[in-house]
Write an enzyme that holds these catalytic residues in place. Structure first.
Site, PDB file in Angstrom:
ATOM      1  N   THR A 102      43.368  22.189  59.197  1.00 13.66           N
ATOM      2  CA  THR A 102      43.013  21.706  60.355  1.00 13.66           C
ATOM      3  C   THR A 102      41.541  22.220  60.757  1.00 13.66           C
ATOM      4  O   THR A 102      40.863  21.227  61.551  1.00 13.66           O
ATOM      5  CB  THR A 102      44.078  21.949  61.299  1.00 13.66           C
ATOM      6  N   HIS A 125      33.984  11.140  71.096  1.00 18.75           N
ATOM      7  CA  HIS A 125      34.912  12.238  70.897  1.00 18.75           C
ATOM      8  C   HIS A 125      35.369  12.620  69.802  1.00 18.75           C
ATOM      9  O   HIS A 125      35.913  11.610  68.712  1.00 18.75           O
ATOM     10  CB  HIS A 125      36.026  11.696  71.779  1.00 18.75           C
ATOM     11  N   SER A 136      44.834  15.670  60.192  1.00 21.97           N
ATOM     12  CA  SER A 136      44.423  16.729  59.196  1.00 21.97           C
ATOM     13  C   SER A 136      45.412  16.854  58.022  1.00 21.97           C
ATOM     14  O   SER A 136      44.900  16.810  56.614  1.00 21.97           O
ATOM     15  CB  SER A 136      44.369  18.381  59.732  1.00 21.97           C
ATOM     16  N   HIS A 184      43.790  34.403  10.856  1.00 21.69           N
ATOM     17  CA  HIS A 184      44.097  35.967  11.029  1.00 21.69           C
ATOM     18  C   HIS A 184      42.953  36.687  10.922  1.00 21.69           C
ATOM     19  O   HIS A 184      43.097  38.120  10.892  1.00 21.69           O
ATOM     20  CB  HIS A 184      45.574  36.422  10.138  1.00 21.69           C
ATOM     21  N   SER A 314      20.095  45.612  25.604  1.00 18.50           N
ATOM     22  CA  SER A 314      20.385  47.132  26.096  1.00 18.50           C
ATOM     23  C   SER A 314      19.309  47.708  26.968  1.00 18.50           C
ATOM     24  O   SER A 314      18.138  47.319  26.499  1.00 18.50           O
ATOM     25  CB  SER A 314      20.896  47.782  24.706  1.00 18.50           C
ATOM     26  N   SER A 315      19.764  48.551  27.671  1.00 18.37           N
ATOM     27  CA  SER A 315      18.830  49.281  28.579  1.00 18.37           C
ATOM     28  C   SER A 315      18.420  50.815  27.610  1.00 18.37           C
ATOM     29  O   SER A 315      17.690  51.456  28.073  1.00 18.37           O
ATOM     30  CB  SER A 315      19.534  49.835  29.709  1.00 18.37           C
ATOM     31  N   LYS A 320      17.835  45.430  20.477  1.00 14.43           N
ATOM     32  CA  LYS A 320      19.298  44.879  20.635  1.00 14.43           C
ATOM     33  C   LYS A 320      19.365  43.659  21.221  1.00 14.43           C
ATOM     34  O   LYS A 320      18.812  43.535  22.326  1.00 14.43           O
ATOM     35  CB  LYS A 320      20.579  46.026  21.201  1.00 14.43           C
ATOM     36  N   VAL A 321      20.111  42.669  20.811  1.00 11.88           N
ATOM     37  CA  VAL A 321      20.080  41.267  21.408  1.00 11.88           C
ATOM     38  C   VAL A 321      21.498  40.659  21.299  1.00 11.88           C
ATOM     39  O   VAL A 321      22.064  40.971  20.243  1.00 11.88           O
ATOM     40  CB  VAL A 321      19.180  40.332  20.738  1.00 11.88           C
ATOM     41  N   GLU A 327      29.260  34.919  26.055  1.00 11.89           N
ATOM     42  CA  GLU A 327      29.924  35.809  27.041  1.00 11.89           C
ATOM     43  C   GLU A 327      30.135  35.439  28.376  1.00 11.89           C
ATOM     44  O   GLU A 327      31.279  35.700  28.864  1.00 11.89           O
ATOM     45  CB  GLU A 327      29.292  37.540  26.990  1.00 11.89           C
TER      46      GLU A 327
END
Length: 470
Positions: A102, A125, A136, A184, A314-315, A320-321, A327
Site C-alpha cells: 500500500t 486527487h 493496492s 564423477h 592475486s595481491s 596469477k590470473v 566465479e
C-alpha cells in the site's frame, strides 16, 4: 535539504511535514518514517510497471466516462514520466514495508497526482482520481506480473539468447577437438569439445523455453479485483478496458485474471517464475563450474582451455590470473537460489484474501531477473566468446586415458579390458601399446578401435573396423 524546508501535507490521520521539494505526500512520508529498515527502495522495473498500471487505469476510466478527459490526460502524462524513470528519486519507500505494498501504491498515487496537478492547474486527487477503480490489493499484484513479463522479455530472454548463440558459434569451431570425458570427476569416454558445449547450450535454450512456458500465467492480471476479489468500487467493464489499454502501450497481450480471489490471495505465478529462474541459475552455475575446472592450472590443473585474462588474480602472487567471470556468475546463481527461497516463503503468506509479502516478492523476483540477465551477457562476452582450447594438453590426457579400453569390450570382453586398463594406468603407458601386448589384435585394428574421434559418435560395432570379434 535543510530540515526546515518543508511543507505541510494532510491525510486521514492528520497533518505531516514533508520535504518542500518532494513530489510525494503524507502517506509516503509516513512510510519513510515507519520503514527505515534496509535503505533499499523498490526496483526501477517495479516502479515502471506500477506507473503503467496508473496510466492504463486512467485511460480505461476515461473510456468508461468515469474520469473526465482532461483529468485522464494529465494523469497519463504524469504516469508516463514516472514510467520513463524521470522521477525515480521520489520513490523512496523501503522494500520492507506493509505487506500489501500500500505504501508503494500511495507513493505512486501521490507523485502522479502532484505532477498532474501542476499540469492541470487544479487539484488532482491521489485516491479519487489516480487510484480510481483500484486497490493496492490488486494494483500491486498486477504491477508484479507486468514488471516480471517486461523484464523477462526485455532483459533476460535476449541475454540468454545471446549466450546460446555464443555457445553455438564456439561449437562450430571446436567440432574437431576431442577431449577426455569425465564422470564423477574421473576419466571417462571421450567426446568433442563441441559436444560438451552443446550440452551447455541446451541448458540455456531450455531455460528460455521455461520462461515462455510460464508467461501465460503472468499475463493474467489481478486488476479489477480491488480489495478482496469482488471488484468493489470498480466498474465491471474496467478490467477489460484496463488490460486493453495496457496491452496497447506495452505490446504485451495482458488479460484479466479468470479468478480475482486467487490472484489477490496467492502469488503462485510469481513463485512459478522464481522456480524457473532458479533452474536457469543452476544451469549457469554448472557451466561456470565446468569452465573453472577446465581452465584450472595452468600447470597443476586440467588446463584444457584458457579463459580470457581479465585482471590480476592475486595481491601477493605475481602473474596469477583467476577465472573471475565464472566465479561471479556462480555467485549470482547462489543469490538467485537464495531469492527463490525467500519468494517460496513469501508465496505461502497469503492470509485469506491477500498475500502480505508482495513487496519482497517483487524485489527478489526482479533482482533475480536482472542479475541473471547480466550474468548471461558477461558469461557470453567475457568467457565463452574468448576462451581458447589447449589441443596438446587435451591430446596428451586422451592418449593416456585407460577408460578408452571400453571400446575393446565387444571384441575382447570386459575382464580382459579391465586388466589392460589397470596395467596401462599403473605403468603410465598409452593404452594402445599395452593392448597390443596383452591381446592378439593387430596394432592397426587396435588403433582403429581406440580412435578417440570415432568414439565420440558411438565407436564401432564388432567387426565394423574390418576385423572379427573375439
Amino acid at each position: 535539504m535543510p530540515p526546515t524546508e518543508t511543507r505541510i501535507e494532510r491525510d486521514s490521520m492528520g497533518e505531516l511535514a514533508v520535504p518542500a521539494t518532494a513530489l510525494w505526500g503524507a502517506q509516503t512520508q509516513r512510510a519513510i518514517q515507519n520503514f527505515a529498515l534496509s535503505g533499499r527502495p523498490m526496483p526501477r522495473a517495479f516502479i515502471r510497471a506500477l506507473a503503467l498500471v496508473k496510466f492504463a487505469a486512467a485511460r480505461a476510466n476515461a473510456a468508461l466516462g468515469l474520469l473526465p478527459a482532461e483529468l485522464a490526460a494529465v494523469i497519463e502524462a504524469a504516469a508516463a514520466e514516472v514510467a520513463d524513470g524521470r522521477h525515480d528519486a521520489h520513490f523512496p519507500v523501503d522494500v520492507f514495508q506493509t505487506g500489501s505494498g500500500t505504501s508503494s501504491n500511495m507513493n505512486a498515487n501521490e507523485v502522479i497526482a502532484r505532477l498532474a496537478t501542476a499540469r492541470l492547474g487544479r487539484a488532482v486527487h491521489p485516491n479519487d482520481h489516480v487510484n480510481m477503480g483500484q486497490s493496492s490489493n490488486d494494483a500491486i499484484p498486477t504491477a508484479i506480473h507486468v514488471a516480471a513479463v517486461l523484464a523477462t522479455r526485455d532483459e533476460l530472454a535476449p541475454a540468454l539468447a545471446t549466450l546460446a548463440a555464443s555457445l553455438q558459434r564456439r561449437e562450430a569451431e571446436f567440432g574437431g577437438v576431442v577431449k577426455t570425458g569425465r564422470t564423477h570427476l574421473m576419466d571417462a569416454m571421450p567426446l568433442t569439445l563441441a559436444q560438451e558445449l552443446s550440452g551447455w547450450r541446451a541448458q540455456v535454450e531450455n531455460g528460455l523455453a521455461r520462461l515462455r512456458a510460464t508467461e501465460p500465467r503472468l499475463l493474467a492480471l489481478a486488476q479489477g479485483g480491488t480489495a478482496v476479489g469482488t471488484g468493489i468500487n470498480a466498474d465491471p467493464r474496467f478490467a477489460a478496458g484496463f488490460c486493453a489499454a495496457l496491452a496497447a502501450v506495452t505490446g504485451v497481450p495482458f488479460e484479466p485474471s479468470r479468478n480475482y480471489f486467487e490472484s489477490l490471495a496467492a502469488q503462485d505465478a510469481a513463485v512459478e517464475l522464481s522456480g524457473q529462474l532458479k533452474v536457469i541459475a543452476v544451469g549457469l552455475m554448472k557451466i561456470a563450474n565446468d569452465l573453472r575446472w577446465m581452465n584450472s592450472g595452468p600447470l597443476a590443473g586440467l588446463g584444457e582451455i584458457t579463459l580470457p585474462a581479465l585482471q590480476p588474480g592475486s595481491s601477493i602472487m605475481p602473474g596469477k590470473v583467476n577465472p573471475v567471470i565464472p566465479e561471479a556468475v556462480a555467485m549470482v546463481a547462489a543469490q538467485v537460489i537464495g531469492s527463490d527461497a525467500t519468494i517460496t516463503v513469501a508465496g505461502q503468506s497469503g492470509n485469506f484474501q491477500l498475500n502480505v509479502m508482495l513487496p519482497v516478492i517483487a524485489w527478489n523476483l526482479l533482482e533475480s531477473v536482472r542479475l541473471l540477465a547480466n550474468a548471461a551477457r558477461a558469461l557470453a562476452g567475457q568467457a565463452i566468446d574468448g576462451f581458447t582450447a589447449n589441443p596438446a594438453r587435451l591430446a596428451t590426457a586422451l592418449e593416456r586415458n585407460p577408460i578408452l579400453v571400453t571400446a575393446l569390450n565387444p571384441v575382447i570382453g570386459y575382464e580382459r579390458g579391465a586388466a589392460i586398463a589397470k596395467r596401462a594406468y599403473a605403468e603410465g603407458r598409452p593404452l594402445a601399446e599395452v593392448a597390443a601386448e596383452m591381446t592378439e589384435l593387430p596394432a592397426e585394428r587396435i588403433a582403429r578401435l581406440l580412435d578417440p574421434r570415432a568414439l565420440t559418435v558411438g565407436g564401432l560395432p564388432p567387426g565394423a573396423d574390418g576385423g572379427t570379434a573375439g
